[in-house]
Design a protein around this motif. Structure first.
Motif, mmCIF file in Angstrom:
data_model
loop_
_atom_site.group_PDB
_atom_site.id
_atom_site.type_symbol
_atom_site.label_atom_id
_atom_site.label_comp_id
_atom_site.label_asym_id
_atom_site.label_seq_id
_atom_site.Cartn_x
_atom_site.Cartn_y
_atom_site.Cartn_z
ATOM 1 N N CYS A 19 -12.721 2.450 -2.058
ATOM 2 C CA CYS A 19 -13.122 1.112 -1.633
ATOM 3 C C CYS A 19 -14.633 0.945 -1.849
ATOM 4 O O CYS A 19 -15.357 1.893 -2.165
ATOM 5 C CB CYS A 19 -12.755 0.894 -0.173
ATOM 6 S SG CYS A 19 -13.701 1.898 0.980
ATOM 7 N N CYS A 29 -12.610 8.860 -0.536
ATOM 8 C CA CYS A 29 -11.862 7.727 0.042
ATOM 9 C C CYS A 29 -10.364 7.981 -0.125
ATOM 10 O O CYS A 29 -9.911 8.404 -1.183
ATOM 11 C CB CYS A 29 -12.250 6.421 -0.636
ATOM 12 S SG CYS A 29 -11.433 4.952 0.067
ATOM 13 N N LEU A 31 -8.091 5.596 0.185
ATOM 14 C CA LEU A 31 -7.450 4.279 0.028
ATOM 15 C C LEU A 31 -6.228 4.342 -0.874
ATOM 16 O O LEU A 31 -5.234 3.653 -0.653
ATOM 17 C CB LEU A 31 -8.477 3.277 -0.520
ATOM 18 C CG LEU A 31 -7.956 1.842 -0.742
ATOM 19 C CD1 LEU A 31 -7.504 1.228 0.587
ATOM 20 C CD2 LEU A 31 -9.024 0.974 -1.384
ATOM 21 N N GLN A 41 -4.131 -6.284 2.420
ATOM 22 C CA GLN A 41 -5.197 -5.331 2.065
ATOM 23 C C GLN A 41 -5.109 -4.117 2.979
ATOM 24 O O GLN A 41 -5.299 -4.240 4.192
ATOM 25 C CB GLN A 41 -6.573 -5.999 2.214
ATOM 26 C CG GLN A 41 -7.739 -5.053 2.013
ATOM 27 C CD GLN A 41 -7.765 -4.484 0.598
ATOM 28 O OE1 GLN A 41 -7.645 -5.223 -0.369
ATOM 29 N NE2 GLN A 41 -7.913 -3.169 0.484
ATOM 30 N N GLN A 43 -6.288 -0.420 4.686
ATOM 31 C CA GLN A 43 -7.557 0.089 5.187
ATOM 32 C C GLN A 43 -7.596 1.607 4.982
ATOM 33 O O GLN A 43 -6.632 2.304 5.312
ATOM 34 C CB GLN A 43 -7.701 -0.212 6.689
ATOM 35 C CG GLN A 43 -7.680 -1.689 7.034
ATOM 36 C CD GLN A 43 -8.990 -2.381 6.710
ATOM 37 O OE1 GLN A 43 -10.052 -1.778 6.840
ATOM 38 N NE2 GLN A 43 -8.925 -3.626 6.299
ATOM 39 N N CYS A 44 -8.731 2.110 4.432
ATOM 40 C CA CYS A 44 -8.883 3.548 4.264
ATOM 41 C C CYS A 44 -9.261 4.190 5.604
ATOM 42 O O CYS A 44 -9.649 3.499 6.561
ATOM 43 C CB CYS A 44 -9.929 3.864 3.206
ATOM 44 S SG CYS A 44 -11.623 3.495 3.712
ATOM 45 N N CYS A 47 -13.143 3.682 6.762
ATOM 46 C CA CYS A 47 -13.467 2.341 7.284
ATOM 47 C C CYS A 47 -12.781 2.094 8.615
ATOM 48 O O CYS A 47 -13.343 1.443 9.510
ATOM 49 C CB CYS A 47 -13.084 1.281 6.270
ATOM 50 S SG CYS A 47 -14.050 1.329 4.729
ATOM 51 N N CYS A 54 -12.874 -2.843 5.084
ATOM 52 C CA CYS A 54 -12.523 -2.117 3.854
ATOM 53 C C CYS A 54 -12.199 -3.129 2.772
ATOM 54 O O CYS A 54 -11.236 -3.903 2.887
ATOM 55 C CB CYS A 54 -11.341 -1.190 4.114
ATOM 56 S SG CYS A 54 -10.984 -0.065 2.750
ATOM 57 N N ASP A 56 -11.397 -3.586 -1.220
ATOM 58 C CA ASP A 56 -11.036 -2.982 -2.509
ATOM 59 C C ASP A 56 -11.467 -3.951 -3.594
ATOM 60 O O ASP A 56 -10.835 -4.995 -3.800
ATOM 61 C CB ASP A 56 -9.536 -2.712 -2.556
ATOM 62 C CG ASP A 56 -9.131 -1.908 -3.773
ATOM 63 O OD1 ASP A 56 -10.013 -1.579 -4.592
ATOM 64 O OD2 ASP A 56 -7.923 -1.601 -3.908
#
Length: 596
Positions: A19, A29, A31, A41, A43-44, A47, A54, A56
């Protein structure tokens, strides 16, 4: 790590996997390990832990790649197909395209709907119409899933008569058009059945659900097997008994008050009780609702006991209006017990006292229908005088049909048990004596039915054009009886005209016209052989010459085949091409219908 050899293929590398925040911080990350469905969307972990947003930055590129991958997968599945496991228990059912048009408010002001709810009073037009208008304004909770199915089934009923979703009629009754209309109606019925299965209507009892299924059953003649129709009928009858007797009256929940709720419950229970009586009761099937159930239910309605002619309230008026069909349903249940039921089919002696009681109850029903024409309608503006006349005439034709069924059952009884002749002092009466009385009654009532047919044809009331289940079989039985046993040219001609005017695609009017014409031709041929100089019918006979050409070769003799056992006892004359789409007769009481 060791270097890749020249012959080793290049490994795939995950790009754009981090991200924006992790890329800026230059940390690992996760993600790419989060589930991505292309719509929301993810979230990693970094974050999420730090409460950062987060973002991308390459989500659009990933979506395009996933879309391309999904399209390629669809193409592969289309070419090579799926495995059996994917199409099995957890596979999604393949739905038919949306063929049913959306019902329009103009439909409820059409002459078709006005005649339809008189024949099928399970729907209260005032209650359902107000809910439909609320639904049309955007209040989707006014109808719900089951209520929307009722609206769709009304469209299907209209299509079976050549009426569109606006209530506009197509007057074309060409046989080719009728066959095409029947096929399209069957496609619509299949779509309704899929929606019933998809939404679990038969698994979740509701008042709208049972109304939808009861209205749909007469239309399933071609798309369901007899076993499927029988099971669906018995299941919906169980729902009706539970909802009307065990559930709270407030469970109707239409928001119109206790009086309307009671009327809705009454319409549903009375309609189901009558339908079961005139179908499975008359034809020897399984009966689930008894007379005691009807008495118990009526006690919950607090009906008025005052029978004086006055301005009745809607619930009391509809109770009086339904009294004659309910009495007729009781007569059909008595026919089941005395003649067509499994006990008699298995060899028990026919009780003459019970048969005489059945005939007496049918005669009282005919008189009740005549008295019903004088019922005041002060508080019932939606019912007109001509509606009451058509209603009473249709049920009187069905009374004759009951007599015809009794006659054919007694006739088949004599064929299966030719040596049965009980003494008069025993409990059972002679079958031949009962058959003679039944034939005399049928000949008398057949001419009453012809007088009724003549009145509607001469005044052009469109009685037969809108008939679906009440008069079609009685008109056919009357025409067939008079064509073979002493009817005049005028009487047979009126019966043929009545059959020709029927517009319902499941009335099988064309085949029945041919059957009546063949019976008339066979009788005319027999008369010519016995008296060559006599002629019963002229070449320009109205209603006959258009149906049966004089140049057509004579039909084979109309002989009645013998049955191997009492289990195969039929309830109608095998000479008659009879098909009762109001109901599927059980396997133990086969009829002469090729489709049944």
């Amino acid at each position: 790590s060791p270097r890749r050899s020249s012959g080793q293929p290049r490994t795939s590398r995950m790009q754009y996997s981090a991200c924006g925040a992790c890329r800026m911080r230059r940390v690992r990350c996760d993600l790419k390990d989060q589930p991505y469905n292309g719509t929301g969307q993810p979230q990693c972990g970094n974050c999420t832990e730090r409460g950062l947003r987060c973002v991308d930055e390459f989500a659009d590129v990933k979506a395009v790649k996933l879309l391309r991958r999904g399209r390629r997968l669809q193409q592969v599945e289309a070419v090579y197909g799926k495995t059996a496991d994917e199409e099995g228990l957890y596979g999604l059912p393949s739905l038919t395209p949306n063929l049913i048009a959306k019902l329009k408010p103009e439909f409820f002001s059409s002459s078709f709907f006005h005649r339809f709810f008189i024949q099928h009073p399970i729907i209260d037009p005032t209650e359902f119409l107000s809910r439909f208008f609320e639904f049309s304004k955007g209040n989707h909770s006014a109808l719900g899933i089951a209520g929307q199915l009722i609206a769709m089934i009304l469209v299907v009923w209209g299509a079976s008569f050549g009426v569109n979703e606006y209530g506009i009629e197509d007057p074309n009754t060409d046989p080719v058009i009728m066959r095409s209309r029947r096929e399209s109606t069957n496609d619509l019925v299949r779509e309704i059945l899929q929606l019933i299965d998809l939404h679990g209507i038969l698994r979740k009892p509701s008042f709208d659900g049972v109304r939808a299924v009861m209205l749909l059953l007469p239309l399933t003649e071609d798309v369901q097997t007899p076993t499927e129709r029988l099971v669906m009928h018995e299941m919906v009858v169980t729902h009706v008994f539970t909802l009307c007797n065990l559930a709270s009256p407030a469970s109707v929940g239409n928001g119109h008050g206790q009086t309307v709720d009671s009327l809705v419950r009454a319409r549903i229970f009375w309609y189901t009780h009558v339908t079961e009586g005139i179908t499975s009761g008359l034809r020897g099937g399984r009966i689930m609702l008894s007379e005691d159930d009807l008495i118990t239910f009526n006690k919950t309605l607090e009906l008025s006991v005052d029978n004086s002619p006055r301005a009745l309230q809607p619930l009391d008026w509809w109770s009086r209006f339904s009294s004659a069909p309910l009495r007729l349903a009781s007569a059909c249940r008595n026919i089941h017990s005395a003649i067509t039921g499994p006990r008699v089919r298995q060899g028990s002696t026919i009780d003459e006292t019970q048969v005489l009681a059945v005939w007496d109850l049918l005669d009282k029903t005919w008189l009740d229908l005549d008295e019903l024409r004088q019922l005041p309608r002060t508080n019932i503006p939606i019912v007109h005088d001509e509606d009451v006349d058509r209603y009473c005439d249709g049920w009187q034709v069905f009374v004759f049909e009951c007599h015809a069924v009794v006659r054919e059952a007694l006739k088949q009884r004599g064929l299966v048990h030719p040596d049965e002749d009980v003494d008069d002092h025993n409990m059972g009466g002679s079958t031949s004596k009962l058959l003679q009385s039944s034939e005399a009654r049928c000949r008398e009532l057949a001419r009453r039915v012809v007088s009724l047919i003549k009145r509607h044809i001469d005044t052009d009331t469109q009685f037969f054009e809108y008939d679906s289940t009440l008069a079609r079989d009685g008109c056919f039985f009357a025409g067939f009886l008079l064509a073979g046993e002493g009817g005049t040219e005028e009487e047979v001609g009126y019966c043929l005209q009545a059959l020709k005017r029927m517009r319902w695609v499941f009335s099988d009017a064309e085949e029945r016209e041919k059957t009546v014409a063949m019976a008339w031709e066979a009788r005319k041929s027999h008369t010519r052989q016995s008296s060559p100089s006599s002629s019963l019918i002229s070449s320009d006979s109205p209603g006959f010459s258009r149906t049966f050409s004089p140049m057509r070769p004579l039909p084979p003799p109309l002989a009645i085949p013998s049955f191997p056992s009492s289990a195969a006892l039929g309830l109608t004359d095998p000479r008659v091409s009879f098909d009762d789409s109001r109901w599927i007769t059980p396997p133990c009481s086969a009829t002469s219908s090729t489709q049944s």
